[in-house]
Design a protein around this motif. Sequence first.
Motif, short mmCIF file in Angstrom:
data_model
loop_
_atom_site.label_atom_id
_atom_site.label_comp_id
_atom_site.label_asym_id
_atom_site.label_seq_id
_atom_site.Cartn_x
_atom_site.Cartn_y
_atom_site.Cartn_z
N ASN A 20 -24.19 24.12 28.28
CA ASN A 20 -24.37 23.00 27.35
C ASN A 20 -25.67 22.26 27.69
O ASN A 20 -25.66 21.14 28.22
N LEU A 25 -26.26 18.38 27.08
CA LEU A 25 -25.56 17.30 27.78
C LEU A 25 -26.55 16.48 28.61
O LEU A 25 -27.49 17.01 29.21
N SER A 26 -26.29 15.17 28.66
CA SER A 26 -27.13 14.31 29.49
C SER A 26 -26.71 14.43 30.95
O SER A 26 -25.62 14.91 31.27
N ARG A 44 -25.91 12.06 32.89
CA ARG A 44 -24.75 11.19 33.14
C ARG A 44 -23.45 11.85 32.69
O ARG A 44 -22.42 11.72 33.35
N GLN A 45 -23.51 12.56 31.55
CA GLN A 45 -22.30 13.24 31.07
C GLN A 45 -21.87 14.33 32.05
O GLN A 45 -20.68 14.46 32.37
N VAL A 46 -22.81 15.12 32.51
CA VAL A 46 -22.49 16.17 33.48
C VAL A 46 -21.99 15.56 34.77
O VAL A 46 -21.02 16.05 35.38
N GLU A 54 -20.39 12.78 35.24
CA GLU A 54 -19.04 12.25 35.08
C GLU A 54 -18.00 13.37 35.14
O GLU A 54 -16.95 13.21 35.77
N VAL A 55 -18.30 14.50 34.53
CA VAL A 55 -17.35 15.61 34.54
C VAL A 55 -17.27 16.26 35.92
O VAL A 55 -16.18 16.59 36.41
#
Length: 313
Positions: free
Chosen positions: A185, A188-189, A191-193, A195-196
């Motif tokens: 992906n 994805l930013s 920050r998104q990565v 967080e996951v």
Amino acid sequence: MSDRLEPDGAVGPEEEVVRLLVARLVLEGSPRSAGEDEQHIRTLAAAEEELPPIIVHQATMRVIDGAHRVRAARLRGEQVISARYFRGSALDAFVLGVRANVGHGLPLLLKDRLAAAERIVGTHPQWSDRMIATSSGVSARTVGEMRRRMSGKEYSGTRVGRDGRARPVDAARRRSLASDLLTENPGLSLRQVAEVAGLSPETVRAVRNRLLYGKQPAPRPAGTAPRAPTGGPVGQEELLRRLAADPAVRQSDAGRFLLRALRAQTMGGAEWQRIVDRVPPHCAALVEQAARESARLWTDVAVRVARKSATAD
């Protein structure tokens, strides 16, 4: 250095050298299972120069580092001794004592280092394997095996490394997950990565940069040597030959100095024994101390080079 005697309850800064009454000092809780070495005590007592300051746990007056020096002072009939205070906890005082006795003076026996490492695993489970290994003078792999053997001592979540930073125990798995997310992906930013995967955005950025250069998501652990080019172990002479053949080494002042320093260590056991046999008896203690210091310095060089290699991986 202050010549005053410290009154009960006095607190001095850790870097300040003070003078303490020898009679007030407590000699117990040493990591040495066999106690102090009498010959080493007599050698210290016979030295003409003033001995380095000892380290004392301020809360208990227990000697953390310097039991041999205290006994030497008693043998000399001295009433006071130079010291530095440590104002941390008793558990941290033990760690400091182990670390000091691994790094200089009369080294701890292997069985004492192993016992100390096991104790530190129990008292400081939040520390990384490598941090405990550095403090106790054993390998990080040995510390990891201790954790697995000690039921109920395993610490999940994060561990504190030698740089003082807390990191997830399963950091390699989390970096691998971040790598997969970035590959599958790309929109994805960070920050998104993060967080996951349970990482910081900065770590995710580092993973992304490593992927851009075709590297693995995580660098090789510090202290882990790269694989030798050949299938078997390489001798010292062959290692020096390879280094000398590398233009980046032989064409720089630092490289040539390194080669000269390494070549000085390549003598065989019989040659070293001839040198040992000719050491004057009255110089034996000084030669021993110098040799141990040289070994410590070379070990430090090896660790720094391994760390540099891991960072560049």
